[in-house]
Design a protein around this motif. Structure first.
Motif, PDB file in Angstrom:
ATOM      1  N   ASP A   1       2.815  20.171  -0.434  1.00 59.60           N
ATOM      2  CA  ASP A   1       3.983  20.843  -1.248  1.00 59.60           C
ATOM      3  C   ASP A   1       4.610  19.504  -1.562  1.00 59.60           C
ATOM      4  N   CYS A   2       4.646  19.204  -3.168  1.00 58.09           N
ATOM      5  CA  CYS A   2       5.221  18.137  -3.732  1.00 58.09           C
ATOM      6  C   CYS A   2       6.827  18.273  -4.100  1.00 58.09           C
ATOM      7  N   PRO A   3       7.550  17.238  -4.181  1.00 56.44           N
ATOM      8  CA  PRO A   3       8.837  17.426  -4.758  1.00 56.44           C
ATOM      9  C   PRO A   3       8.575  17.834  -6.175  1.00 56.44           C
ATOM     10  N   PRO A   4       9.879  18.193  -6.706  1.00 53.20           N
ATOM     11  CA  PRO A   4       9.958  18.505  -8.328  1.00 53.20           C
ATOM     12  C   PRO A   4      10.095  17.318  -9.158  1.00 53.20           C
ATOM     13  N   SER A   5       9.275  15.971  -8.980  1.00 53.98           N
ATOM     14  CA  SER A   5       9.549  14.891  -9.923  1.00 53.98           C
ATOM     15  C   SER A   5       8.325  13.906  -9.499  1.00 53.98           C
ATOM     16  N   LEU A   6       8.014  13.216 -10.599  1.00 51.56           N
ATOM     17  CA  LEU A   6       7.084  12.449 -10.212  1.00 51.56           C
ATOM     18  C   LEU A   6       7.266  10.847  -9.576  1.00 51.56           C
ATOM     19  N   ASN A   7       7.827  10.976  -8.534  1.00 47.74           N
ATOM     20  CA  ASN A   7       8.207   9.898  -7.554  1.00 47.74           C
ATOM     21  C   ASN A   7       6.969   9.526  -6.737  1.00 47.74           C
ATOM     22  N   MET A   8       7.494   8.591  -5.757  1.00 47.09           N
ATOM     23  CA  MET A   8       6.680   7.891  -4.892  1.00 47.09           C
ATOM     24  C   MET A   8       6.080   8.965  -4.010  1.00 47.09           C
ATOM     25  N   LEU A   9       6.912  10.052  -3.408  1.00 46.12           N
ATOM     26  CA  LEU A   9       6.265  10.827  -2.674  1.00 46.12           C
ATOM     27  C   LEU A   9       5.180  11.671  -3.443  1.00 46.12           C
ATOM     28  N   THR A  10       5.470  12.140  -4.680  1.00 49.35           N
ATOM     29  CA  THR A  10       4.357  12.788  -5.478  1.00 49.35           C
ATOM     30  C   THR A  10       3.040  11.858  -5.620  1.00 49.35           C
ATOM     31  N   VAL A  11       3.380  10.739  -5.767  1.00 42.19           N
ATOM     32  CA  VAL A  11       1.997   9.725  -6.045  1.00 42.19           C
ATOM     33  C   VAL A  11       1.138   9.708  -4.724  1.00 42.19           C
ATOM     34  N   ASN A  12       1.918   9.623  -3.656  1.00 39.57           N
ATOM     35  CA  ASN A  12       1.250   9.608  -2.377  1.00 39.57           C
ATOM     36  C   ASN A  12       0.302  11.086  -2.032  1.00 39.57           C
ATOM     37  N   ALA A  13       0.932  12.075  -2.476  1.00 43.53           N
ATOM     38  CA  ALA A  13       0.270  13.051  -2.582  1.00 43.53           C
ATOM     39  C   ALA A  13      -1.216  13.319  -3.517  1.00 43.53           C
ATOM     40  N   LEU A  14      -0.862  12.724  -4.526  1.00 46.28           N
ATOM     41  CA  LEU A  14      -1.810  12.775  -5.734  1.00 46.28           C
ATOM     42  C   LEU A  14      -2.956  11.625  -5.084  1.00 46.28           C
TER      43      LEU A  14
ATOM     44  N   GLY B   1       0.787  -1.284   0.085  1.00 46.04           N
ATOM     45  CA  GLY B   1       0.006   0.053  -0.166  1.00 46.04           C
ATOM     46  C   GLY B   1       0.962   1.340  -0.012  1.00 46.04           C
ATOM     47  N   ARG B   2       2.164   1.249  -0.814  1.00 46.76           N
ATOM     48  CA  ARG B   2       3.029   2.281  -0.665  1.00 46.76           C
ATOM     49  C   ARG B   2       2.262   3.626  -1.169  1.00 46.76           C
ATOM     50  N   GLU B   3       1.450   3.729  -1.961  1.00 49.94           N
ATOM     51  CA  GLU B   3       1.021   4.757  -2.833  1.00 49.94           C
ATOM     52  C   GLU B   3      -0.186   5.334  -1.647  1.00 49.94           C
ATOM     53  N   SER B   4      -0.509   4.782  -0.841  1.00 51.18           N
ATOM     54  CA  SER B   4      -1.713   5.529  -0.016  1.00 51.18           C
ATOM     55  C   SER B   4      -1.275   5.606   1.380  1.00 51.18           C
ATOM     56  N   ARG B   5      -0.023   5.557   1.791  1.00 49.54           N
ATOM     57  CA  ARG B   5       0.288   5.703   3.176  1.00 49.54           C
ATOM     58  C   ARG B   5      -0.062   7.145   3.397  1.00 49.54           C
ATOM     59  N   LEU B   6       0.135   8.284   2.743  1.00 49.68           N
ATOM     60  CA  LEU B   6      -0.404   9.824   3.140  1.00 49.68           C
ATOM     61  C   LEU B   6      -1.871   9.603   3.205  1.00 49.68           C
ATOM     62  N   ARG B   7      -2.589   8.891   2.465  1.00 53.98           N
ATOM     63  CA  ARG B   7      -4.024   9.000   2.273  1.00 53.98           C
ATOM     64  C   ARG B   7      -4.473   8.416   3.929  1.00 53.98           C
ATOM     65  N   ARG B   8      -3.790   7.470   4.169  1.00 52.22           N
ATOM     66  CA  ARG B   8      -4.371   6.782   5.604  1.00 52.22           C
ATOM     67  C   ARG B   8      -4.144   7.676   6.583  1.00 52.22           C
ATOM     68  N   ALA B   9      -2.823   8.370   6.432  1.00 53.42           N
ATOM     69  CA  ALA B   9      -2.448   9.078   7.792  1.00 53.42           C
ATOM     70  C   ALA B   9      -3.515  10.370   8.059  1.00 53.42           C
ATOM     71  N   LEU B  10      -3.916  10.681   6.732  1.00 47.03           N
ATOM     72  CA  LEU B  10      -4.906  12.128   6.729  1.00 47.03           C
ATOM     73  C   LEU B  10      -6.183  11.721   7.243  1.00 47.03           C
ATOM     74  N   ARG B  11      -6.677  10.533   7.267  1.00 49.16           N
ATOM     75  CA  ARG B  11      -7.857  10.096   7.756  1.00 49.16           C
ATOM     76  C   ARG B  11      -8.285  10.730   9.277  1.00 49.16           C
TER      77      ARG B  11
ATOM     78  N   ILE C   1      -3.464   7.998 -11.957  1.00 50.70           N
ATOM     79  CA  ILE C   1      -3.769   8.013 -10.504  1.00 50.70           C
ATOM     80  C   ILE C   1      -5.420   7.775 -10.363  1.00 50.70           C
ATOM     81  N   GLN C   2      -5.897   8.521 -11.421  1.00 50.81           N
ATOM     82  CA  GLN C   2      -7.574   8.430 -11.304  1.00 50.81           C
ATOM     83  C   GLN C   2      -7.877   7.372 -11.505  1.00 50.81           C
ATOM     84  N   ARG C   3      -7.416   6.558 -12.616  1.00 50.81           N
ATOM     85  CA  ARG C   3      -7.889   5.344 -13.126  1.00 50.81           C
ATOM     86  C   ARG C   3      -7.430   4.245 -12.082  1.00 50.81           C
TER      87      ARG C   3
END
Length: 268
Positions: free
Chosen positions: A124-137, A102-112, A167-169
């Motif tokens: 604030d996302c980093p300037p790249s499409l990495n796993m941190l940005t994916v968590n934010a999205l 569940g690596r892409e949803s760690r932030l979502r779970r934390a914000l619940r 990410i939507q899909r």
């Protein structure tokens, strides 16, 4: 229910962190409860908020990787918004997250656990499409995209829109483009006008009317650990971000009203 925005663009130097810090302060000035989350290992949003990243005991790294409750790492700022800070530890999270379930949803779970504590959560996302940005999205309901009006920025925007669609899909069907924000805006430049016209044609009302001008006060304020609104509230940059906050909140109020009146209108 909190509105969660990821401020993202894989192109560096477009004003993501400047937008996050100044938008957070401007939303607070309009009496909204705001949490700013720093997901960039550089920790610029943390320093720009007056928090020393070198002295952090807990950070967004601990929330993402160890599962620490977000409330335990959140700190208050002098500007009135709360901050989930970041420092260089977050660089390791990019690698460590890849091995987690569940690596892409760690932030979502934390914000619940924070739902309802804030009106707005700005990431604030980093300037790249990495796993941190994916968590934010995956955690966000909308993406705010700051960009300069130049040719290469359009190319980068196309790649980001493709990522948002993926990410939507795959993980977050509620994700949408909240708005496109023109930064470092200079109306005297003909290329600026050309790119603005293209953005307006493609994105329509998702292009914010507010433009953020090139402004020396916006550039100076982070070195004092302050948003421009505190550093020089009469500067063009501070006034522009207040206008952006007003435009955002009016949009959301209009959307709420239309969703509430929709069934009634249909019944009538």
């Amino acid at each position: 229910m909190s509105k969660i925005f990821a401020v993202a663009n894989q192109k560096g130097g477009v004003g993501k962190t400047t937008t996050c810090v100044n938008l957070a302060a401007s939303l607070v000035a309009s009496r909204r409860r705001v949490l700013l989350i720093d997901l960039d290992p550089q920790g610029n949003a943390t320093m720009g908020s007056g928090v020393d990243k070198s002295e952090l005991q807990l950070s967004s790294y601990d929330v993402l990787v160890t599962g620490l409750p977000a409330r335990e790492a959140i700190v208050s700022t002098a500007s009135g918004y709360d901050l989930l800070p970041a420092n260089g530890d977050l660089s390791a999270a990019e690698v460590e997250l890849l091995e987690m379930d569940g690596r892409e949803s760690r932030l979502r779970r934390a914000l619940r656990d924070l739902n309802g504590d804030y009106d707005y959560i700005v990431v604030d996302c980093p300037p790249s499409l990495n796993m941190l940005t994916v968590n934010a999205l995956c955690a966000a309901s909308g993406v705010l995209i700051p960009m300069q009006c130049e040719y290469y920025a359009l190319e980068g925007l196309s790649a980001l829109v493709d990522t948002i669609t993926q990410i939507q899909r795959a993980a977050n069907p509620e994700l949408k483009i909240e708005g496109i924000l023109r930064t470092m805006y200079d109306p005297r430049n003909s290329l600026t006008s050309d790119v603005s016209d293209q953005l307006s044609e493609y994105f329509g009302d998702r292009l914010y009317r507010t433009c953020i001008p090139r402004n020396v006060r916006l550039a100076e304020a982070p070195s004092f650990g302050k948003p421009a609104l505190e550093y020089d509230r009469h500067s063009k940059g501070a006034i522009a971000y207040l206008a952006l906050a007003g435009e955002m909140t009016r949009r959301h109020a209009a959307n709420r009203n239309s969703s509430h009146s929709g069934p009634v209108a249909e019944a009538v």
